[in-house]
Enzyme design. Structure first.
Site, PDB file in Angstrom:
ATOM      1  N   ARG A 188       0.841  -1.206   0.000  1.00  0.00           N
ATOM      2  CA  ARG A 188       0.000   0.000   0.000  1.00  0.00           C
ATOM      3  C   ARG A 188       0.873   1.252   0.000  1.00  0.00           C
ATOM      4  NH1 ARG A 188       1.826   3.385   4.065  1.00  0.00           N
ATOM      5  NH2 ARG A 188       1.317   2.713   6.157  1.00  0.00           N
ATOM      6  N   GLU A 230      -6.877   8.066   7.209  1.00  0.00           N
ATOM      7  CA  GLU A 230      -5.721   8.815   7.725  1.00  0.00           C
ATOM      8  C   GLU A 230      -5.195   9.787   6.670  1.00  0.00           C
ATOM      9  OE1 GLU A 230      -2.745   6.593   9.823  1.00  0.00           O
ATOM     10  OE2 GLU A 230      -1.152   7.980   9.233  1.00  0.00           O
ATOM     11  N   ARG A 249      -5.324   6.009   0.302  1.00  0.00           N
ATOM     12  CA  ARG A 249      -4.435   4.868   0.518  1.00  0.00           C
ATOM     13  C   ARG A 249      -4.708   3.942  -0.651  1.00  0.00           C
ATOM     14  NH1 ARG A 249      -2.157   3.756   5.731  1.00  0.00           N
ATOM     15  NH2 ARG A 249      -1.559   5.790   6.518  1.00  0.00           N
ATOM     16  N   CYS A 258       1.319  11.525   8.236  1.00  0.00           N
ATOM     17  CA  CYS A 258       2.219  11.018   9.280  1.00  0.00           C
ATOM     18  C   CYS A 258       3.661  10.983   8.758  1.00  0.00           C
ATOM     19  CB  CYS A 258       1.775   9.615   9.684  1.00  0.00           C
ATOM     20  SG  CYS A 258       2.775   8.893  10.995  1.00  0.00           S
ATOM     21  N   THR A 263       5.866   8.988   9.199  1.00  0.00           N
ATOM     22  CA  THR A 263       6.325   7.635   8.849  1.00  0.00           C
ATOM     23  C   THR A 263       5.995   7.316   7.390  1.00  0.00           C
ATOM     24  OG1 THR A 263       4.226   6.634   9.528  1.00  0.00           O
ATOM     25  CG2 THR A 263       5.951   6.757  11.194  1.00  0.00           C
ATOM     26  N   ARG A 287       4.144   0.715   2.258  1.00  0.00           N
ATOM     27  CA  ARG A 287       4.317  -0.347   3.251  1.00  0.00           C
ATOM     28  C   ARG A 287       3.958  -1.655   2.549  1.00  0.00           C
ATOM     29  NH1 ARG A 287       2.373  -3.328   7.948  1.00  0.00           N
ATOM     30  NH2 ARG A 287       0.148  -2.994   7.580  1.00  0.00           N
ATOM     31  N   ARG A 291       3.889  -6.302  13.176  1.00  0.00           N
ATOM     32  CA  ARG A 291       2.589  -5.854  13.713  1.00  0.00           C
ATOM     33  C   ARG A 291       1.722  -7.088  13.984  1.00  0.00           C
ATOM     34  NH1 ARG A 291       0.822  -0.510  10.029  1.00  0.00           N
ATOM     35  NH2 ARG A 291       2.703   0.675  10.480  1.00  0.00           N
ATOM     36  N   GLU A 297      -1.638  -2.359  12.827  1.00  0.00           N
ATOM     37  CA  GLU A 297      -0.992  -1.560  13.855  1.00  0.00           C
ATOM     38  C   GLU A 297      -1.754  -1.614  15.192  1.00  0.00           C
ATOM     39  OE1 GLU A 297      -1.014   2.521  12.733  1.00  0.00           O
ATOM     40  OE2 GLU A 297       1.068   2.709  13.385  1.00  0.00           O
TER      41      GLU A 297
HETATM   42  P1  ADP Z   1      -1.735   0.413   6.985  1.00  0.00           P
HETATM   43  O1  ADP Z   1      -2.880   0.830   6.144  1.00  0.00           O
HETATM   44  O2  ADP Z   1      -0.788   1.471   7.303  1.00  0.00           O
HETATM   45  O3  ADP Z   1      -1.059  -0.724   6.365  1.00  0.00           O
HETATM   46  P2  ADP Z   1      -2.708  -1.166   9.320  1.00  0.00           P
HETATM   47  O4  ADP Z   1      -1.507  -1.713   9.989  1.00  0.00           O
HETATM   48  O5  ADP Z   1      -3.797  -0.659  10.200  1.00  0.00           O
HETATM   49  O6  ADP Z   1      -2.356   0.074   8.398  1.00  0.00           O
HETATM   50  O7  ADP Z   1      -3.311  -2.282   8.382  1.00  0.00           O
HETATM   51  C1  ADP Z   1      -4.507  -2.078   7.700  1.00  0.00           C
HETATM   52  C2  ADP Z   1      -5.216  -3.383   7.420  1.00  0.00           C
HETATM   53  O8  ADP Z   1      -4.485  -4.134   6.479  1.00  0.00           O
HETATM   54  C3  ADP Z   1      -5.399  -4.275   8.649  1.00  0.00           C
HETATM   55  O9  ADP Z   1      -6.664  -4.875   8.592  1.00  0.00           O
HETATM   56  C4  ADP Z   1      -4.326  -5.319   8.436  1.00  0.00           C
HETATM   57  O10 ADP Z   1      -4.636  -6.546   9.066  1.00  0.00           O
HETATM   58  C5  ADP Z   1      -4.364  -5.466   6.933  1.00  0.00           C
HETATM   59  N1  ADP Z   1      -3.152  -6.073   6.371  1.00  0.00           N
HETATM   60  C6  ADP Z   1      -1.902  -5.612   6.429  1.00  0.00           C
HETATM   61  N2  ADP Z   1      -1.061  -6.440   5.781  1.00  0.00           N
HETATM   62  C7  ADP Z   1      -1.814  -7.461   5.296  1.00  0.00           C
HETATM   63  C8  ADP Z   1      -1.539  -8.631   4.531  1.00  0.00           C
HETATM   64  N3  ADP Z   1      -0.310  -8.913   4.114  1.00  0.00           N
HETATM   65  N4  ADP Z   1      -2.573  -9.434   4.225  1.00  0.00           N
HETATM   66  C9  ADP Z   1      -3.833  -9.145   4.634  1.00  0.00           C
HETATM   67  N5  ADP Z   1      -4.153  -8.064   5.327  1.00  0.00           N
HETATM   68  C10 ADP Z   1      -3.158  -7.218   5.662  1.00  0.00           C
HETATM   69  N1  ARG Z   2       0.558   8.178  15.971  1.00  0.00           N
HETATM   70  C1  ARG Z   2       0.697   6.773  16.195  1.00  0.00           C
HETATM   71  C2  ARG Z   2       1.895   6.510  17.074  1.00  0.00           C
HETATM   72  O1  ARG Z   2       2.696   7.388  17.218  1.00  0.00           O
HETATM   73  C3  ARG Z   2       0.853   6.009  14.872  1.00  0.00           C
HETATM   74  C4  ARG Z   2       2.092   6.305  14.114  1.00  0.00           C
HETATM   75  C5  ARG Z   2       2.338   5.522  12.840  1.00  0.00           C
HETATM   76  N2  ARG Z   2       1.173   4.976  12.280  1.00  0.00           N
HETATM   77  C6  ARG Z   2       0.310   5.565  11.458  1.00  0.00           C
HETATM   78  N3  ARG Z   2      -0.782   4.945  11.163  1.00  0.00           N
HETATM   79  N4  ARG Z   2       0.575   6.742  10.948  1.00  0.00           N
HETATM   80  O2  ARG Z   2       2.031   5.434  17.629  1.00  0.00           O
END
Ligand code: ADP
Ligand code: ARG
Length: 369
Positions: free
Chosen positions: A127, A226, A230, A272, A274, A281, A310, A315
């Protein structure tokens, strides 16, 4: 911009005094020293972002890892005395004199199947975060801006062709039962994240929020959660080459239809710190029963390869049945392909380690017969 109101300044001072004595391990706590605070606390961006807008999540949540968000693109420059050291530390070394490299998605063919050595990877996801030029980030968005952004992104998502084609739906048109189902399938963002709420990212919810899904749920776009956008490519199994190929196609087409916000030094900009640079990611859901029992080795190995561990629901969640979400940690200071390779190489090492541990266990079992 108007100078900051003295009553507001007094409140900010008071909140900072309280924060200074908390036992927080956040990067905000580490880098918002009294000296930095005093130097930048009076500044306001052209769109009206204050230091408070950027740090309010970290102040309210001392258990944050980072604790800092940019209220608009200019915040990264105006409050650089704070953002620069946080960015440097999170992305594993990115000094103020450094520039993010020119975008290079490379050739997805260079990435094979992560399950070559055995079926450890349950699913793979890549993503990125993207913001649309001309709009600030969450804390400064009005309800009208959320609606406009949703419309702009909605148009861009229309008429995607072939395997990318799908449908955008506003969150308010999706029943709570269906939202729950989508969440369980890891397709939809979770709601009520206290870090985002305190950052001012849930205002006017669900106005302007929604999700695009292609026909077989392998291309997903989140709108106004966020970030403005995305863009996500995902599928079952470990074929990261296929997932990344679809991701690159979708991001490229959407980038031709929408003006993504970027800077010469920091690459793609988002809410963010990050999620700068590539803002990518790349993650796997991977089942590791043995390493899962030895969390210290898992964390140490992941850190050695610049990976982040994670839980199963992303997260701030826990692993269920030894299923971890492991991804590249660094997103800035390397190209898109380098970020993907970092994850690819690291995951292969982790799989090999799990296999070695299995073999070690079976040797021990044999010896004891
Ligand atoms: P981000 O959008 O930054 O990746 P999260 O860590 O909140 O934020 O993940 C968002 C969603 O994507 C969550 O439901 C997570 O379980 C799912 N997810 C992340 N990686 C995978 C993967 N490899 N396969 C399936 N679901 C995933
Ligand atoms: N603000 C949260 C922390 O500091 C999340 C930081 C990174 N994650 C994110 N979804 N931007 O723990």
């Amino acid at each position: 911009m108007e100078p900051i109101d003295p009553a507001f300044m007094a409140l900010l001072d008071e909140e900072y005094e309280k924060f200074k004595v908390t036992d927080s391990h956040s990067l905000l706590k580490k880098h918002l020293t009294q000296e930095v605070f005093d130097k930048i606390k009076h500044r306001v961006t052209a769109e009206g972002a204050t230091l408070h807008d950027c740090i309010k999540s970290g102040l309210a949540n001392p258990d944050s890892n980072i604790g800092l968000y940019a209220a608009d693109a200019e915040s990264y420059i105006l409050f650089q005395e704070l953002f620069d050291p946080v960015i440097d530390e999170y992305h594993g070394g990115f000094e103020p004199s450094q520039f993010h490299p020119i975008s290079d998605f490379g050739d997805p063919i260079d990435l094979g199947d992560l399950n070559e050595l055995g079926n450890y990877v349950l699913s793979t996801r890549v993503r990125c975060a993207r913001s649309i030029e001309g709009y600030p980030f969450n804390p400064l968005l009005s309800s009208e801006m959320y609606a406009e952004l949703e419309q702009d992104v909605g148009y861009a998502l229309e008429d995607l062709e072939g395997d990318l084609s799908g449908k955008y739906r506003s969150l308010k048109d999706i029943s709570s039962e269906e939202q729950e189902e989508l969440l369980e399938k890891h397709l939809l963002f979770k709601q009520g994240d206290r870090f985002l709420e305190a950052a001012g990212a849930s205002r006017f919810w669900p106005e302007g929020r929604g999700i695009f899904l292609n026909e077989n749920n392998t291309l997903v776009v989140w709108v106004n959660e966020e970030d403005h956008m995305r863009i996500i490519s995902m599928q079952e199994g470990g074929n990261i080459g296929e997932v990344y190929e679809r991701f690159v196609r979708a991001v490229t087409i959407l980038g031709e239809r929408l003006p993504f916000s970027s800077s010469e030094r920091l690459g793609f900009l988002s809410f963010c710190p990050t999620n700068l640079g590539t803002a990518i990611r790349a993650s796997v859901h991977i089942r590791l029963p043995l390493l899962g029992e030895d969390r210290q080795t898992l964390e140490e190995t992941a850190a050695k390869f610049n990976l982040q561990v994670r839980g199963t629901s992303g997260e701030h969640s826990e692993a269920e049945d030894y299923v971890f979400d492991i991804s590249n940690r660094r997103r800035l200071g390397l190209t898109e392909m380098e970020a993907l390779k970092e994850m690819y190489d690291g995951i292969r090492e982790i799989i090999q380690l799990e296999i070695d541990m299995e073999e070690g266990n079976s040797q021990c079992r044999k010896k004891s017969y």
